[in-house]
Structure formats: structure tokens, C-alpha cells
Design a protein around this motif. Structure first.
Motif, PDB file in Angstrom:
ATOM      1  N   THR A  32      95.794 -47.197  11.836  1.00 30.07           N
ATOM      2  CA  THR A  32      96.873 -46.674  11.003  1.00 30.07           C
ATOM      3  C   THR A  32      97.396 -47.784  10.095  1.00 30.07           C
ATOM      4  O   THR A  32      97.164 -48.969  10.349  1.00 30.07           O
ATOM      5  CB  THR A  32      98.033 -46.139  11.867  1.00 30.07           C
ATOM      6  OG1 THR A  32      98.655 -47.232  12.541  1.00 30.07           O
ATOM      7  CG2 THR A  32      97.549 -45.098  12.861  1.00 30.07           C
ATOM      8  N   PRO A  33      98.119 -47.427   9.028  1.00 29.18           N
ATOM      9  CA  PRO A  33      98.681 -48.442   8.135  1.00 29.18           C
ATOM     10  C   PRO A  33      99.605 -49.433   8.862  1.00 29.18           C
ATOM     11  O   PRO A  33      99.719 -50.584   8.458  1.00 29.18           O
ATOM     12  CB  PRO A  33      99.470 -47.629   7.102  1.00 29.18           C
ATOM     13  CG  PRO A  33      98.806 -46.295   7.106  1.00 29.18           C
ATOM     14  CD  PRO A  33      98.360 -46.079   8.527  1.00 29.18           C
ATOM     15  N   GLY A  34     100.233 -49.006   9.954  1.00 30.86           N
ATOM     16  CA  GLY A  34     101.106 -49.879  10.724  1.00 30.86           C
ATOM     17  C   GLY A  34     100.375 -50.770  11.711  1.00 30.86           C
ATOM     18  O   GLY A  34     100.997 -51.516  12.463  1.00 30.86           O
ATOM     19  N   GLY A  35      99.052 -50.687  11.748  1.00 34.41           N
ATOM     20  CA  GLY A  35      98.254 -51.530  12.634  1.00 34.41           C
ATOM     21  C   GLY A  35      97.973 -50.925  13.997  1.00 34.41           C
ATOM     22  O   GLY A  35      97.335 -51.550  14.833  1.00 34.41           O
ATOM     23  N   LEU A  36      98.430 -49.700  14.246  1.00 34.98           N
ATOM     24  CA  LEU A  36      98.177 -48.999  15.501  1.00 34.98           C
ATOM     25  C   LEU A  36      96.753 -48.470  15.507  1.00 34.98           C
ATOM     26  O   LEU A  36      96.266 -47.955  14.495  1.00 34.98           O
ATOM     27  CB  LEU A  36      99.155 -47.829  15.655  1.00 34.98           C
ATOM     28  CG  LEU A  36      98.987 -46.895  16.846  1.00 34.98           C
ATOM     29  CD1 LEU A  36      99.399 -47.617  18.128  1.00 34.98           C
ATOM     30  CD2 LEU A  36      99.828 -45.655  16.653  1.00 34.98           C
ATOM     31  N   ILE A  37      96.056 -48.597  16.636  1.00 27.65           N
ATOM     32  CA  ILE A  37      94.725 -48.009  16.775  1.00 27.65           C
ATOM     33  C   ILE A  37      94.840 -46.779  17.671  1.00 27.65           C
ATOM     34  O   ILE A  37      95.332 -46.864  18.794  1.00 27.65           O
ATOM     35  CB  ILE A  37      93.709 -49.007  17.361  1.00 27.65           C
ATOM     36  CG1 ILE A  37      93.475 -50.139  16.369  1.00 27.65           C
ATOM     37  CG2 ILE A  37      92.388 -48.301  17.687  1.00 27.65           C
ATOM     38  CD1 ILE A  37      92.524 -51.196  16.834  1.00 27.65           C
ATOM     39  N   VAL A  38      94.410 -45.656  17.154  1.00 28.79           N
ATOM     40  CA  VAL A  38      94.370 -44.400  17.902  1.00 28.79           C
ATOM     41  C   VAL A  38      92.908 -44.101  18.175  1.00 28.79           C
ATOM     42  O   VAL A  38      92.090 -44.084  17.247  1.00 28.79           O
ATOM     43  CB  VAL A  38      95.012 -43.253  17.092  1.00 28.79           C
ATOM     44  CG1 VAL A  38      94.949 -41.950  17.861  1.00 28.79           C
ATOM     45  CG2 VAL A  38      96.449 -43.590  16.724  1.00 28.79           C
ATOM     46  N   THR A  39      92.565 -43.881  19.442  1.00 31.68           N
ATOM     47  CA  THR A  39      91.181 -43.624  19.823  1.00 31.68           C
ATOM     48  C   THR A  39      91.017 -42.162  20.219  1.00 31.68           C
ATOM     49  O   THR A  39      91.810 -41.631  20.982  1.00 31.68           O
ATOM     50  CB  THR A  39      90.753 -44.528  20.996  1.00 31.68           C
ATOM     51  OG1 THR A  39      90.920 -45.884  20.605  1.00 31.68           O
ATOM     52  CG2 THR A  39      89.310 -44.285  21.381  1.00 31.68           C
ATOM     53  N   SER A  40      89.982 -41.545  19.704  1.00 30.70           N
ATOM     54  CA  SER A  40      89.659 -40.165  20.029  1.00 30.70           C
ATOM     55  C   SER A  40      88.269 -40.107  20.642  1.00 30.70           C
ATOM     56  O   SER A  40      87.356 -40.810  20.191  1.00 30.70           O
ATOM     57  CB  SER A  40      89.694 -39.301  18.770  1.00 30.70           C
ATOM     58  OG  SER A  40      89.296 -37.974  19.051  1.00 30.70           O
ATOM     59  N   VAL A  41      88.100 -39.299  21.662  1.00 28.89           N
ATOM     60  CA  VAL A  41      86.781 -39.015  22.230  1.00 28.89           C
ATOM     61  C   VAL A  41      86.428 -37.598  21.802  1.00 28.89           C
ATOM     62  O   VAL A  41      87.085 -36.642  22.210  1.00 28.89           O
ATOM     63  CB  VAL A  41      86.780 -39.155  23.771  1.00 28.89           C
ATOM     64  CG1 VAL A  41      85.421 -38.786  24.344  1.00 28.89           C
ATOM     65  CG2 VAL A  41      87.166 -40.571  24.175  1.00 28.89           C
ATOM     66  N   ILE A  42      85.419 -37.492  20.949  1.00 25.25           N
ATOM     67  CA  ILE A  42      85.000 -36.186  20.437  1.00 25.25           C
ATOM     68  C   ILE A  42      83.489 -36.063  20.584  1.00 25.25           C
ATOM     69  O   ILE A  42      82.802 -37.047  20.854  1.00 25.25           O
ATOM     70  CB  ILE A  42      85.429 -35.974  18.968  1.00 25.25           C
ATOM     71  CG1 ILE A  42      84.754 -36.993  18.037  1.00 25.25           C
ATOM     72  CG2 ILE A  42      86.939 -36.049  18.823  1.00 25.25           C
ATOM     73  CD1 ILE A  42      85.058 -36.771  16.562  1.00 25.25           C
ATOM     74  N   THR A  43      82.987 -34.868  20.380  1.00 27.16           N
ATOM     75  CA  THR A  43      81.544 -34.684  20.506  1.00 27.16           C
ATOM     76  C   THR A  43      80.825 -35.417  19.381  1.00 27.16           C
ATOM     77  O   THR A  43      81.349 -35.561  18.268  1.00 27.16           O
ATOM     78  CB  THR A  43      81.147 -33.194  20.474  1.00 27.16           C
ATOM     79  OG1 THR A  43      81.470 -32.649  19.198  1.00 27.16           O
ATOM     80  CG2 THR A  43      81.826 -32.413  21.591  1.00 27.16           C
ATOM     81  N   THR A  44      79.639 -35.871  19.662  1.00 30.45           N
ATOM     82  CA  THR A  44      78.822 -36.539  18.660  1.00 30.45           C
ATOM     83  C   THR A  44      78.477 -35.567  17.540  1.00 30.45           C
ATOM     84  O   THR A  44      78.395 -35.952  16.373  1.00 30.45           O
ATOM     85  CB  THR A  44      77.561 -37.123  19.326  1.00 30.45           C
ATOM     86  OG1 THR A  44      77.998 -38.036  20.344  1.00 30.45           O
ATOM     87  CG2 THR A  44      76.678 -37.861  18.340  1.00 30.45           C
TER      88      THR A  44
END
Length: 72
Positions: A32-44
Motif C-alpha cells: 500500500t502507499p503507506g508501506g503496509l503489505i497485505v497478503t492474499s492467498v488466491i487460486t493460481t
């Protein structure tokens, strides 16, 4: 369907930082622009359907314990 049609209040704009592809599911890190990393687990398959790649601008949609990804 537009992003505004989705009933998810926690939305984080960002850029795909890393994709770790697996045979069935993959991890997508969104910076994110604020430096936060959001991780998502989704199908390939979803990685391919959304045409996700490092550097692509996306929106991480967070609902409960799930993080969804939508392209811009």
C-alpha cells in the motif's frame, strides 16, 4: 461488476509487490502507499484470470479472514 458494487468496506489500494505461484493456490503481496503489505492467498487460476503481475495496481478487499484482489 464494479468495485463499488462489492459490499466490502475495508479496501486497500496498492501495487502487487510479489507473487508466489503454486500449482493450485498462490500468494499475492500488495504494497500500500503507506508501506503496509497485505497478503492474499488466491487460486493460481485467479492470478491468470486477473492478469496479475508484479507492479500492477490493484485493490485488496478485506472481509473477515479473507483478502480478495480486484484489478483497477
Amino acid at each position: 461488476m464494479s468495485i463499488t458494487a462489492i459490499n466490502v468496506r475495508n479496501q486497500f489500494r496498492g501495487t502487487v509487490k510479489e507473487i508466489i505461484e503454486g500449482p493450485v493456490v498462490s500468494e499475492v503481496d500488495v504494497l500500500t502507499p503507506g508501506g503496509l503489505i497485505v497478503t492474499s492467498v488466491i487460486t493460481t487460476r485467479s492470478i491468470k484470470d486477473l492478469d496479475l503481475a508484479v507492479g500492477r495496481e490493484v485493490v485488496a478487499l478485506v472481509k473477515s479472514t479473507e483478502v480478495s484482489i480486484a484489478t483497477l
